[in-house]
Design a protein around this motif. Sequence first.
Motif, PDB file in Angstrom:
ATOM      1  N   ILE A 172       8.433  35.310  -3.120  1.00  0.00           N
ATOM      2  CA  ILE A 172       8.544  33.869  -3.380  1.00  0.00           C
ATOM      3  C   ILE A 172       9.629  33.595  -4.413  1.00  0.00           C
ATOM      4  N   ASP A 173       9.737  34.429  -5.435  1.00  0.00           N
ATOM      5  CA  ASP A 173      10.813  34.273  -6.425  1.00  0.00           C
ATOM      6  C   ASP A 173      12.181  34.414  -5.763  1.00  0.00           C
ATOM      7  N   ASP A 174      12.319  35.386  -4.853  1.00  0.00           N
ATOM      8  CA  ASP A 174      13.592  35.575  -4.150  1.00  0.00           C
ATOM      9  C   ASP A 174      13.947  34.356  -3.299  1.00  0.00           C
ATOM     10  N   VAL A 175      12.947  33.819  -2.605  1.00  0.00           N
ATOM     11  CA  VAL A 175      13.174  32.628  -1.780  1.00  0.00           C
ATOM     12  C   VAL A 175      13.553  31.447  -2.664  1.00  0.00           C
ATOM     13  N   HIS A 176      12.841  31.287  -3.751  1.00  0.00           N
ATOM     14  CA  HIS A 176      13.127  30.182  -4.678  1.00  0.00           C
ATOM     15  C   HIS A 176      14.557  30.282  -5.206  1.00  0.00           C
ATOM     16  N   ARG A 177      14.956  31.472  -5.598  1.00  0.00           N
ATOM     17  CA  ARG A 177      16.312  31.698  -6.113  1.00  0.00           C
ATOM     18  C   ARG A 177      17.354  31.388  -5.035  1.00  0.00           C
ATOM     19  N   ALA A 178      17.107  31.836  -3.804  1.00  0.00           N
ATOM     20  CA  ALA A 178      18.052  31.581  -2.706  1.00  0.00           C
ATOM     21  C   ALA A 178      18.195  30.085  -2.444  1.00  0.00           C
ATOM     22  N   LEU A 179      17.089  29.354  -2.473  1.00  0.00           N
ATOM     23  CA  LEU A 179      17.142  27.906  -2.247  1.00  0.00           C
ATOM     24  C   LEU A 179      17.829  27.181  -3.402  1.00  0.00           C
ATOM     25  N   GLN A 180      17.572  27.627  -4.627  1.00  0.00           N
ATOM     26  CA  GLN A 180      18.266  27.039  -5.783  1.00  0.00           C
ATOM     27  C   GLN A 180      19.771  27.277  -5.686  1.00  0.00           C
ATOM     28  N   ASP A 181      20.157  28.490  -5.302  1.00  0.00           N
ATOM     29  CA  ASP A 181      21.586  28.796  -5.145  1.00  0.00           C
ATOM     30  C   ASP A 181      22.213  27.904  -4.083  1.00  0.00           C
ATOM     31  N   ARG A 182      21.487  27.684  -2.998  1.00  0.00           N
ATOM     32  CA  ARG A 182      22.016  26.828  -1.921  1.00  0.00           C
ATOM     33  C   ARG A 182      22.182  25.402  -2.409  1.00  0.00           C
TER      34      ARG A 182
END
Length: 105
Positions: free
Chosen positions: A39-49
């Motif tokens: 979930i942290d990885d997904v959150h980080r990827a969405l924030q980067d996007r």
Amino acid sequence: MRELTDDGQGTTGDASVDEAVRSLERLDRLPVHQHADVIDDVHRALQDRLADEAAADEPAADQAPTDEAPTDWAPTDVAATDEPARTEPVAGSPAAGYLSDGSEG
């Protein structure tokens, strides 16, 4: 910023968002103690996007800033009146009691 919507095929139309969302599908195959990392990885990827999208919306560095209001901007809280604008301080305001040259009056 463009709106991302489901196209009926389970995608948003944005490859990086789709990839992040798809990575959540593996949660049911992982032990619960590993869920937070995914979930942290997904959150980080969405924030980067989102950061990429925001950066794309910013004016280019070679564009000089301007003091002009946008052409589609119009004040909405200004009452229409034929009276001239006030130039003297309003009674009770910190500026009341001072002359325009800054001396006390």
